[in-house]
Design a protein around this motif. Structure first.
Motif, PDB file in Angstrom:
ATOM      1  N   THR A  80      18.191 -34.339   4.039  1.00 15.77           N
ATOM      2  CA  THR A  80      18.497 -35.652   4.391  1.00 15.77           C
ATOM      3  C   THR A  80      20.043 -35.631   4.551  1.00 15.77           C
ATOM      4  OG1 THR A  80      16.484 -36.834   3.967  1.00 15.77           O
ATOM      5  CG2 THR A  80      18.343 -38.085   4.097  1.00 15.77           C
ATOM      6  N   SER A  81      20.600 -36.295   5.503  1.00 15.01           N
ATOM      7  CA  SER A  81      22.132 -36.431   5.426  1.00 15.01           C
ATOM      8  C   SER A  81      22.503 -37.951   5.054  1.00 15.01           C
ATOM      9  CB  SER A  81      22.717 -36.170   6.767  1.00 15.01           C
ATOM     10  OG  SER A  81      22.437 -34.921   7.174  1.00 15.01           O
ATOM     11  N   SER A  82      23.706 -38.201   4.737  1.00 20.22           N
ATOM     12  CA  SER A  82      24.211 -39.440   4.457  1.00 20.22           C
ATOM     13  C   SER A  82      25.571 -39.826   5.079  1.00 20.22           C
ATOM     14  CB  SER A  82      24.264 -39.899   3.111  1.00 20.22           C
ATOM     15  OG  SER A  82      22.956 -39.981   2.366  1.00 20.22           O
TER      16      SER A  82
ATOM     17  N   LEU B 236      29.067 -41.773   4.669  1.00 24.08           N
ATOM     18  CA  LEU B 236      29.992 -42.219   3.825  1.00 24.08           C
ATOM     19  C   LEU B 236      31.197 -42.628   4.330  1.00 24.08           C
ATOM     20  CD1 LEU B 236      29.849 -40.137   0.453  1.00 24.08           C
ATOM     21  CD2 LEU B 236      28.369 -42.093   0.943  1.00 24.08           C
TER      22      LEU B 236
ATOM     23  N   MET C   9      24.877 -45.342   5.461  1.00 22.53           N
ATOM     24  CA  MET C   9      23.493 -44.962   6.048  1.00 22.53           C
ATOM     25  C   MET C   9      22.950 -43.608   5.513  1.00 22.53           C
ATOM     26  SD  MET C   9      23.443 -44.244   9.973  1.00 22.53           S
ATOM     27  CE  MET C   9      24.344 -45.640  10.805  1.00 22.53           C
ATOM     28  N   ASP C  10      21.575 -43.555   5.539  1.00 23.23           N
ATOM     29  CA  ASP C  10      20.973 -42.139   5.424  1.00 23.23           C
ATOM     30  C   ASP C  10      20.559 -41.695   6.932  1.00 23.23           C
ATOM     31  OD1 ASP C  10      21.375 -41.829   2.699  1.00 23.23           O
ATOM     32  OD2 ASP C  10      19.113 -42.740   2.294  1.00 23.23           O
TER      33      ASP C  10
ATOM     34  N   ALA D 267      26.496 -36.875  -1.218  1.00 22.05           N
ATOM     35  CA  ALA D 267      26.728 -38.169  -0.995  1.00 22.05           C
ATOM     36  C   ALA D 267      26.501 -38.910  -2.153  1.00 22.05           C
ATOM     37  CB  ALA D 267      26.235 -38.685   0.308  1.00 22.05           C
ATOM     38  N   ASP D 268      25.361 -38.545  -2.814  1.00 14.89           N
ATOM     39  CA  ASP D 268      24.867 -39.204  -4.018  1.00 14.89           C
ATOM     40  C   ASP D 268      25.838 -38.661  -5.177  1.00 14.89           C
ATOM     41  OD1 ASP D 268      22.761 -40.507  -2.824  1.00 14.89           O
ATOM     42  OD2 ASP D 268      21.234 -38.804  -3.448  1.00 14.89           O
TER      43      ASP D 268
ATOM     44  N   LYS E 278      28.688 -46.357   1.046  1.00 14.12           N
ATOM     45  CA  LYS E 278      27.617 -45.522   1.637  1.00 14.12           C
ATOM     46  C   LYS E 278      27.022 -46.441   2.703  1.00 14.12           C
ATOM     47  CE  LYS E 278      23.010 -43.141   0.739  1.00 14.12           C
ATOM     48  NZ  LYS E 278      21.818 -42.689   0.120  1.00 14.12           N
TER      49      LYS E 278
ATOM     50  N   GLN F 141      25.464 -33.869   3.334  1.00 25.27           N
ATOM     51  CA  GLN F 141      24.253 -33.910   2.678  1.00 25.27           C
ATOM     52  C   GLN F 141      23.986 -34.864   1.748  1.00 25.27           C
ATOM     53  OE1 GLN F 141      23.449 -29.741   1.691  1.00 25.27           O
ATOM     54  NE2 GLN F 141      21.586 -30.403   0.137  1.00 25.27           N
ATOM     55  N   LYS F 142      22.827 -35.645   1.825  1.00 24.48           N
ATOM     56  CA  LYS F 142      22.601 -36.674   0.952  1.00 24.48           C
ATOM     57  C   LYS F 142      22.950 -36.294  -0.496  1.00 24.48           C
ATOM     58  CE  LYS F 142      19.486 -40.309  -0.289  1.00 24.48           C
ATOM     59  NZ  LYS F 142      19.449 -40.280  -1.695  1.00 24.48           N
TER      60      LYS F 142
ATOM     61  N   MET G 160      29.917 -37.442   7.624  1.00 25.25           N
ATOM     62  CA  MET G 160      28.424 -37.499   7.298  1.00 25.25           C
ATOM     63  C   MET G 160      28.275 -36.186   6.476  1.00 25.25           C
ATOM     64  SD  MET G 160      25.175 -37.811   9.769  1.00 25.25           S
ATOM     65  CE  MET G 160      25.645 -36.934  11.034  1.00 25.25           C
TER      66      MET G 160
END
Length: 275
Positions: free
Chosen positions: A192-194, A196, A178-179, A149-150, A176, A145-146, A143
């Protein structure tokens, strides 16, 4: 079993704290924990390591599923809490900075699996540290930071595509999962986190030396707003006319920018200048 939120509330009431200096936030969402566990592809007999267990909300869901796991935590007070709360589970606690962790010292030459809610301030170095040990890892569920992840999952042509995208995708298939919203943590972060999943594998068709490949990739992205001809010329200390001629002969326009090139095209560029 207590819900995750109840478990965290009880430990906070008993004196547990989230230390900002260590980037600590506590996950309080059962749904997020279930998603992380379900996304992870380890078997019961596979060595499992968790990075940054904190109060153990994920640890207590993972440990019953494996024969042995390691929990790596820098905060000694959290280790004391984990030992008390998770008695009887097959967990070995490792008090150290995860950036110094050598996985072979945990389980030898077997292929293990890694799970972790990675601290925001050292996310990229941690990911690269464990990708460098990919010969003894089958995969990771992390997990982050979004925004990170992006970048990791970005494809060519995206404004978020860069060195990190390529570095991870050369070593792993990225999925990916989930967020995870700020409200799913205590204290709630501002981002927001994501989640992976990285399934480690050699990149299909990688035909060049990785050191030379990344020298080219880093040179190309070193001046992101400039054209490929300019950034490669400056980054590789080569005459621009030579760079432009070689690129055009290979069918790659020197007017393109680094973020438009695929991994396959970066291989072509590497062969041009390091054949």
């Amino acid at each position: 079993m207590e819900s995750t939120a109840e478990y965290v509330r009880r430990l906070i009431r008993s004196g547990s704290r989230a230390y900002k200096s260590l980037g600590q936030v506590f996950l309080v969402s059962d749904q997020a924990i279930e998603g992380i566990v379900e996304a992870s592809t380890f078997r019961p007999d596979v060595p499992l390591v968790e990075i940054g267990p904190g109060l153990g909300v994920l640890t207590r869901a993972l440990a019953p599923k494996v024969e042995k796991m390691w929990a790596v935590e820098l905060d000694s007070q959290k280790i004391d809490t984990l030992k008390k709360e998770l008695q009887g589970l097959p967990i070995e606690y490792v008090h150290m900075d995860a950036l110094e962790l050598n996985l072979k010292e945990l389980w030898g030459d077997q292929k293990g699996y890694l799970v972790g809610n990675l601290p925001y301030y050292i996310t990229s170095p941690l990911i690269m540290h464990f990708l460098d040990q990919g010969d003894i890892l089958s995969g990771m569920t992390i997990m982050v930071q979004k925004e990170v992840a992006d970048r990791i999952a970005a494809r060519p042509g995206s404004r978020t595509y860069g060195v990190l995208s390529i570095a991870v995708q050369v070593s792993a298939q990225v999925t990916k999962v989930m967020d995870v919203m700020p409200r799913d943590f205590w204290p709630a972060p501002k981002v927001t986190s994501s989640v992976l999943r990285l399934d480690l594998r050699p990149y299909p068709g990688l035909e060049v030396d990785k050191t030379k490949f990344f020298r080219v990739v880093k040179a190309a992205f070193s001046q992101r707003r400039k054209t490929l001809g300019n950034s490669l010329s400056a980054g590789l200390a080569l005459d621009k006319e030579v760079v432009v001629k070689e690129l055009n002969m290979a069918g790659i326009s020197d007017g393109r920018r680094a973020e438009s090139l695929s991994i396959e095209e970066f291989q072509i560029v590497t062969k041009l200048f390091y054949s």
